[in-house]
Design a protein around this motif. Structure first.
Motif, PDB file in Angstrom:
ATOM      1  N   MET A   1      -1.368   0.114 -12.541  1.00 47.46           N
ATOM      2  CA  MET A   1      -0.024  -0.106 -13.066  1.00 47.46           C
ATOM      3  C   MET A   1       0.673  -1.170 -12.231  1.00 47.46           C
ATOM      4  O   MET A   1       0.628  -1.140 -11.006  1.00 47.46           O
ATOM      5  CB  MET A   1       0.781   1.208 -13.020  1.00 47.46           C
ATOM      6  CG  MET A   1       2.198   1.089 -13.519  1.00 47.46           C
ATOM      7  SD  MET A   1       2.311   0.818 -15.293  1.00 47.46           S
ATOM      8  CE  MET A   1       1.708   2.398 -15.916  1.00 47.46           C
ATOM      9  N   ARG A   2       1.291  -2.128 -12.896  1.00 48.99           N
ATOM     10  CA  ARG A   2       2.113  -3.139 -12.230  1.00 48.99           C
ATOM     11  C   ARG A   2       3.583  -2.785 -12.414  1.00 48.99           C
ATOM     12  O   ARG A   2       4.009  -2.410 -13.516  1.00 48.99           O
ATOM     13  CB  ARG A   2       1.819  -4.531 -12.795  1.00 48.99           C
ATOM     14  CG  ARG A   2       0.430  -5.048 -12.423  1.00 48.99           C
ATOM     15  CD  ARG A   2       0.143  -6.370 -13.093  1.00 48.99           C
ATOM     16  NE  ARG A   2      -1.195  -6.847 -12.731  1.00 48.99           N
ATOM     17  CZ  ARG A   2      -1.426  -7.800 -11.830  1.00 48.99           C
ATOM     18  NH1 ARG A   2      -0.403  -8.385 -11.220  1.00 48.99           N
ATOM     19  NH2 ARG A   2      -2.650  -8.179 -11.552  1.00 48.99           N
ATOM     20  N   ALA A   3       4.346  -2.925 -11.348  1.00 49.72           N
ATOM     21  CA  ALA A   3       5.751  -2.513 -11.375  1.00 49.72           C
ATOM     22  C   ALA A   3       6.551  -3.293 -12.399  1.00 49.72           C
ATOM     23  O   ALA A   3       7.508  -2.765 -12.983  1.00 49.72           O
ATOM     24  CB  ALA A   3       6.362  -2.672  -9.991  1.00 49.72           C
ATOM     25  N   SER A   4       6.166  -4.565 -12.644  1.00 52.00           N
ATOM     26  CA  SER A   4       6.898  -5.361 -13.623  1.00 52.00           C
ATOM     27  C   SER A   4       6.729  -4.833 -15.038  1.00 52.00           C
ATOM     28  O   SER A   4       7.543  -5.115 -15.914  1.00 52.00           O
ATOM     29  CB  SER A   4       6.432  -6.829 -13.561  1.00 52.00           C
ATOM     30  OG  SER A   4       5.044  -6.916 -13.858  1.00 52.00           O
ATOM     31  N   GLN A   5       5.682  -4.068 -15.273  1.00 49.74           N
ATOM     32  CA  GLN A   5       5.429  -3.486 -16.595  1.00 49.74           C
ATOM     33  C   GLN A   5       5.897  -2.034 -16.680  1.00 49.74           C
ATOM     34  O   GLN A   5       5.793  -1.403 -17.728  1.00 49.74           O
ATOM     35  CB  GLN A   5       3.930  -3.561 -16.907  1.00 49.74           C
ATOM     36  CG  GLN A   5       3.395  -4.989 -16.921  1.00 49.74           C
ATOM     37  CD  GLN A   5       1.881  -5.024 -16.965  1.00 49.74           C
ATOM     38  OE1 GLN A   5       1.206  -4.106 -16.496  1.00 49.74           O
ATOM     39  NE2 GLN A   5       1.327  -6.091 -17.520  1.00 49.74           N
ATOM     40  N   PHE A   6       6.368  -1.516 -15.551  1.00 53.03           N
ATOM     41  CA  PHE A   6       6.805  -0.124 -15.481  1.00 53.03           C
ATOM     42  C   PHE A   6       8.331  -0.102 -15.515  1.00 53.03           C
ATOM     43  O   PHE A   6       8.987  -1.147 -15.570  1.00 53.03           O
ATOM     44  CB  PHE A   6       6.274   0.509 -14.186  1.00 53.03           C
ATOM     45  CG  PHE A   6       6.321   2.010 -14.160  1.00 53.03           C
ATOM     46  CD1 PHE A   6       5.616   2.760 -15.082  1.00 53.03           C
ATOM     47  CD2 PHE A   6       7.080   2.663 -13.202  1.00 53.03           C
ATOM     48  CE1 PHE A   6       5.662   4.145 -15.048  1.00 53.03           C
ATOM     49  CE2 PHE A   6       7.132   4.048 -13.167  1.00 53.03           C
ATOM     50  CZ  PHE A   6       6.424   4.790 -14.084  1.00 53.03           C
ATOM     51  N   LEU A 515       1.071  -1.759  -8.169  1.00 55.42           N
ATOM     52  CA  LEU A 515       1.288  -3.040  -7.499  1.00 55.42           C
ATOM     53  C   LEU A 515       2.718  -3.481  -7.798  1.00 55.42           C
ATOM     54  O   LEU A 515       3.088  -3.692  -8.959  1.00 55.42           O
ATOM     55  CB  LEU A 515       0.290  -4.080  -8.018  1.00 55.42           C
ATOM     56  CG  LEU A 515       0.476  -5.522  -7.539  1.00 55.42           C
ATOM     57  CD1 LEU A 515       0.276  -5.631  -6.032  1.00 55.42           C
ATOM     58  CD2 LEU A 515      -0.482  -6.460  -8.279  1.00 55.42           C
ATOM     59  N   ASP A 516       3.527  -3.624  -6.738  1.00 57.02           N
ATOM     60  CA  ASP A 516       4.919  -4.020  -6.935  1.00 57.02           C
ATOM     61  C   ASP A 516       5.021  -5.547  -7.011  1.00 57.02           C
ATOM     62  O   ASP A 516       5.202  -6.230  -6.002  1.00 57.02           O
ATOM     63  CB  ASP A 516       5.799  -3.481  -5.807  1.00 57.02           C
ATOM     64  CG  ASP A 516       7.278  -3.604  -6.151  1.00 57.02           C
ATOM     65  OD1 ASP A 516       7.610  -4.374  -7.078  1.00 57.02           O
ATOM     66  OD2 ASP A 516       8.105  -2.925  -5.520  1.00 57.02           O
ATOM     67  N   ASP A 517       4.897  -6.059  -8.231  1.00 53.07           N
ATOM     68  CA  ASP A 517       4.931  -7.510  -8.452  1.00 53.07           C
ATOM     69  C   ASP A 517       6.306  -7.972  -8.936  1.00 53.07           C
ATOM     70  O   ASP A 517       6.424  -8.986  -9.617  1.00 53.07           O
ATOM     71  CB  ASP A 517       3.844  -7.900  -9.470  1.00 53.07           C
ATOM     72  CG  ASP A 517       4.036  -7.210 -10.812  1.00 53.07           C
ATOM     73  OD1 ASP A 517       4.827  -6.242 -10.873  1.00 53.07           O
ATOM     74  OD2 ASP A 517       3.399  -7.619 -11.795  1.00 53.07           O
ATOM     75  N   ARG A 518       7.363  -7.258  -8.553  1.00 52.28           N
ATOM     76  CA  ARG A 518       8.713  -7.604  -9.024  1.00 52.28           C
ATOM     77  C   ARG A 518       9.318  -8.764  -8.240  1.00 52.28           C
ATOM     78  O   ARG A 518      10.387  -9.242  -8.585  1.00 52.28           O
ATOM     79  CB  ARG A 518       9.627  -6.374  -8.896  1.00 52.28           C
ATOM     80  CG  ARG A 518       9.254  -5.211  -9.782  1.00 52.28           C
ATOM     81  CD  ARG A 518      10.183  -4.032  -9.531  1.00 52.28           C
ATOM     82  NE  ARG A 518      10.069  -3.516  -8.157  1.00 52.28           N
ATOM     83  CZ  ARG A 518      10.951  -2.709  -7.573  1.00 52.28           C
ATOM     84  NH1 ARG A 518      12.023  -2.314  -8.242  1.00 52.28           N
ATOM     85  NH2 ARG A 518      10.762  -2.288  -6.330  1.00 52.28           N
ATOM     86  N   ASP A 519       8.659  -9.168  -7.158  1.00 54.06           N
ATOM     87  CA  ASP A 519       9.161 -10.250  -6.299  1.00 54.06           C
ATOM     88  C   ASP A 519      10.519  -9.896  -5.704  1.00 54.06           C
ATOM     89  O   ASP A 519      11.418 -10.742  -5.592  1.00 54.06           O
ATOM     90  CB  ASP A 519       9.250 -11.574  -7.073  1.00 54.06           C
ATOM     91  CG  ASP A 519       9.231 -12.796  -6.142  1.00 54.06           C
ATOM     92  OD1 ASP A 519       8.736 -12.647  -5.001  1.00 54.06           O
ATOM     93  OD2 ASP A 519       9.707 -13.858  -6.550  1.00 54.06           O
ATOM     94  N   GLU A 520      10.675  -8.616  -5.312  1.00 54.47           N
ATOM     95  CA  GLU A 520      11.901  -8.166  -4.657  1.00 54.47           C
ATOM     96  C   GLU A 520      11.825  -8.433  -3.146  1.00 54.47           C
ATOM     97  O   GLU A 520      10.746  -8.630  -2.579  1.00 54.47           O
ATOM     98  CB  GLU A 520      12.099  -6.659  -4.884  1.00 54.47           C
ATOM     99  CG  GLU A 520      12.461  -6.285  -6.303  1.00 54.47           C
ATOM    100  CD  GLU A 520      13.946  -6.509  -6.603  1.00 54.47           C
ATOM    101  OE1 GLU A 520      14.643  -7.107  -5.754  1.00 54.47           O
ATOM    102  OE2 GLU A 520      14.379  -6.107  -7.688  1.00 54.47           O
ATOM    103  N   ARG A 521      12.990  -8.379  -2.496  1.00 56.39           N
ATOM    104  CA  ARG A 521      13.028  -8.481  -1.040  1.00 56.39           C
ATOM    105  C   ARG A 521      12.338  -7.267  -0.432  1.00 56.39           C
ATOM    106  O   ARG A 521      12.368  -6.166  -1.017  1.00 56.39           O
ATOM    107  CB  ARG A 521      14.473  -8.557  -0.544  1.00 56.39           C
ATOM    108  CG  ARG A 521      15.236  -9.764  -1.059  1.00 56.39           C
ATOM    109  CD  ARG A 521      16.583  -9.896  -0.358  1.00 56.39           C
ATOM    110  NE  ARG A 521      17.317  -8.637  -0.322  1.00 56.39           N
ATOM    111  CZ  ARG A 521      18.092  -8.195  -1.299  1.00 56.39           C
ATOM    112  NH1 ARG A 521      18.187  -8.885  -2.442  1.00 56.39           N
ATOM    113  NH2 ARG A 521      18.746  -7.068  -1.175  1.00 56.39           N
ATOM    114  N   PRO A 522      11.743  -7.419   0.760  1.00 55.80           N
ATOM    115  CA  PRO A 522      11.029  -6.286   1.376  1.00 55.80           C
ATOM    116  C   PRO A 522      11.894  -5.039   1.502  1.00 55.80           C
ATOM    117  O   PRO A 522      11.433  -3.934   1.208  1.00 55.80           O
ATOM    118  CB  PRO A 522      10.631  -6.829   2.750  1.00 55.80           C
ATOM    119  CG  PRO A 522      10.588  -8.297   2.589  1.00 55.80           C
ATOM    120  CD  PRO A 522      11.632  -8.650   1.580  1.00 55.80           C
TER     121      PRO A 522
END
Length: 580
Positions: A1-6, A515-522
């Motif tokens: 699961m990718r976070a951008s799709q969740f 996988l958190d692919d949201r490109d958020e700050r740490p």
């Protein structure tokens, strides 16, 4: 699961009506959203946890030989009328009519329906034993829904029902389910106790609750640390604390106690220990026939103890129901206002029940049935007739001798998440559910029922597993087992490649990873996943990759560990294996 799709719907603040930790954290972690009082939408992340709970339950129920079916949420009222619970259940049973004016209920439980299935499907002893279960939505119209999923109106429950030829077989089925429940809650990573319990409105003669240990629990669990004894406080036996009643040492005297309506105030005024005072509780029993008077019972417990209403309700004469007496009834029967009543010199006859410890007291203090007065130096037999009944009617307290004769009792709080009952023929008698035995004669089916609060388990687990940053899920219940957090996802191809390779490797190894692919700050990423409670986090960043390293941290670890990129997958798997 990718976070951008969740869908990750974390919140910084909990709603104002969230009174307990689990309600606060489930809302902030994006697991639930309130629709109405006691009714919630389960968001994708919450539903993932529910499905993991259900999977464990199904595996162990199937392993125990139970058969899954599915019964409707809406049930015809006729079945409830047959069982007698249409009148007995009370306002928690949501009743409705269809367009033809026929009565139905929104099921809180399924004893009636499953018994109807059994009487139509089970005909011979050769078909027994059987155990049917389902996982289904339930509804109980709580007067005051609160605590989020802990005391909601709509919830999900697993309920199972066993059918046997005789009581011995039913007890074996009970034991099989008890063992299955022990495995279920152990697999979920919960600290729990199985405790002897009252059967309540379900009925039956043997019962155990499965209680998740938590300081916020509504139930009090009594246990002996030195043995296996454990019971809900409603059922725990309270021994007499006085080995033998001593001889009278004082003359009875009336004492002036102005305004002292509580035993504590009387004790302070008379400079006597609270253990020498008796608390009087007036109960009323409605007459069976119209026109007959209300019966008043006076229950006596030592002033440092509390009345156990469940135990009181099992006394002969109170077993069909009672209520606390009104002030008018107290004045009529005792000749004074509440706060000064006692068993000596009542205006009208009352039934006196003394707790075991009270029956062994001497030189004690009671209300004088006169405002602002008490009697001191009272003794049974000399001043006061022996009670009509001596019984265990109080709650145990910490330090009481254990009923099993070894050590002292301790008390802790728990949250009930499961309950098993031996029902016997309570429902099969009512609904005439019989089978033909080996001789061809009809016999009543012996039943057991076994419930687990599926959605309640989420709240109970969080009450037990959380810290200042959020939820700390046991691995078996976590919505994801591992989260891969790439720092600078949108800027660095090296970070994207390394994070994706690790994520794909985890998936191939059977790990439930995201996988958190949201490109958020740490800081945002870390706060989200700590709040959500994922057991293991792997951080991949440009700076670390240049040194050939990534960071690995368990949810409960104080700090992250640096590991070689090449060891990322085996190290993550090893750390996950260490997680409860």
């Amino acid at each position: 699961m990718r976070a951008s799709q969740f869908h990750i719907g974390t919140l910084k603040e909990a709603p104002s009506d969230a009174e307990i930790v689990s309600h606060q954290l489930m809302t902030r972690a994006g697991m639930i959203r309130k629709l109405a009082g006691g009714i919630y939408n389960y968001m994708p992340i919450g539903l993932r946890v529910i499905r993991k709970v259900e999977a464990i339950i199904r595996e162990e129920m199937n392993r125990a030989g139970a058969l899954e079916l599915l019964m409707p949420v809406v049930q015809p009222a006729e079945l409830w009328m047959e069982s007698g619970r249409w009148e007995q259940y009370g306002p928690e049973l949501l009743r409705m009519k269809d367009r033809h004016g026929r009565d139905f209920v929104l099921q809180p439980t399924s004893e009636e329906v499953i018994t109807d299935i059994a009487r139509n499907e089970i005909h011979s002893w050769r078909q027994l034993p059987k155990n049917f279960y389902h996982i289904q939505t339930k509804f109980r119209d709580e007067r005051r829904p609160r605590f989020g999923v802990m005391r909601g109106r709509e919830f999900t429950m697993k309920d199972a029902y066993s059918f046997d030829r005789d009581e011995a077989g039913a007890q074996k089925s009970y034991d099989v389910m008890y063992d299955a429940y022990m495995r279920i809650f152990t697999r979920m990573g919960l600290t729990f106790r199985a405790v002897a319990a009252d059967t309540g409105s379900i009925g039956g003669s043997r019962s155990h609750e499965f209680q998740v240990i938590a300081d916020t629990g509504e139930d009090l669990i009594v246990y002996n640390p030195a043995t296996q004894y454990a019971a809900n406080i409603e059922l725990a036996e309270a021994p007499c604390l006085i080995a033998e009643r001593a001889a009278a040492g004082q003359d009875m005297r009336q004492v002036h106690t102005p305004g002292a309506t509580k035993c504590e105030a009387v004790a302070e005024m008379l400079e006597l220990p609270l253990t020498s005072h008796v608390k009087s509780i007036a109960l009323a029993v409605e007459p069976e026939e119209a026109g007959q008077p209300v019966q008043i019972w006076l229950l006596l417990v030592r002033a440092d103890h509390e009345l156990n209403e469940v135990k009181a309700g099992k006394l002969a004469g109170l077993e069909h129901g009672y209520r606390f007496a009104t002030e008018a009834e107290i004045v009529e029967h005792f000749g004074c206002v509440p706060g000064f009543i006692g068993p000596l010199g009542t205006a009208k006859p009352v039934t006196v029940v003394a707790d075991r410890t009270v029956a062994a007291l001497h030189d004690f203090v009671i209300g004088a049935n006169q405002a602002d007065h008490h009697y001191a130096g009272v003794n049974w037999g000399r001043d006061l007739p022996e009670p009509d009944l001596v019984a265990d009617i109080r709650n145990v307290v910490e330090g009481d001798p254990a009923p099993d004769g070894s050590g002292a009792l301790a008390i802790q709080r728990g949250i009930e998440v499961g309950h098993v009952f031996f029902l016997g023929t309570k429902y099969s008698n009512a609904l005439k559910a019989t089978y033909l035995d080996e001789t061809g004669k009809p016999a009543m089916l012996q039943m057991g029922c076994y419930g687990i609060g599926v959605t309640r388990l989420l709240g109970a687990a969080i009450e037990q597993h959380h810290d200042a940053r959020g939820i700390v899920w046991p691995r078996a219940l976590a919505p994801f087992e591992v989260v891969v957090c790439p720092v600078g996802w949108g800027k660095s191809e090296a970070v994207r490649d390394a994070a994706t390779r690790l994520y794909e490797g985890l998936k191939e190894a059977g790990v439930d990873a995201i996988l958190d692919d949201r490109d958020e700050r740490p800081g945002v990423m870390f706060a989200d996943w700590e709040l959500i409670g994922v057991p293991v986090r792997v951080t991949v960043g440009d700076r670390g990759l240049k040194e050939g390293q990534i960071e690995l941290q368990g949810r409960g670890d104080a700090a992250a560990a640096k590991i070689a990129v090449a060891e990322g997958l085996p190290a993550t798997l090893a750390r996950l294996a260490q997680t409860n």
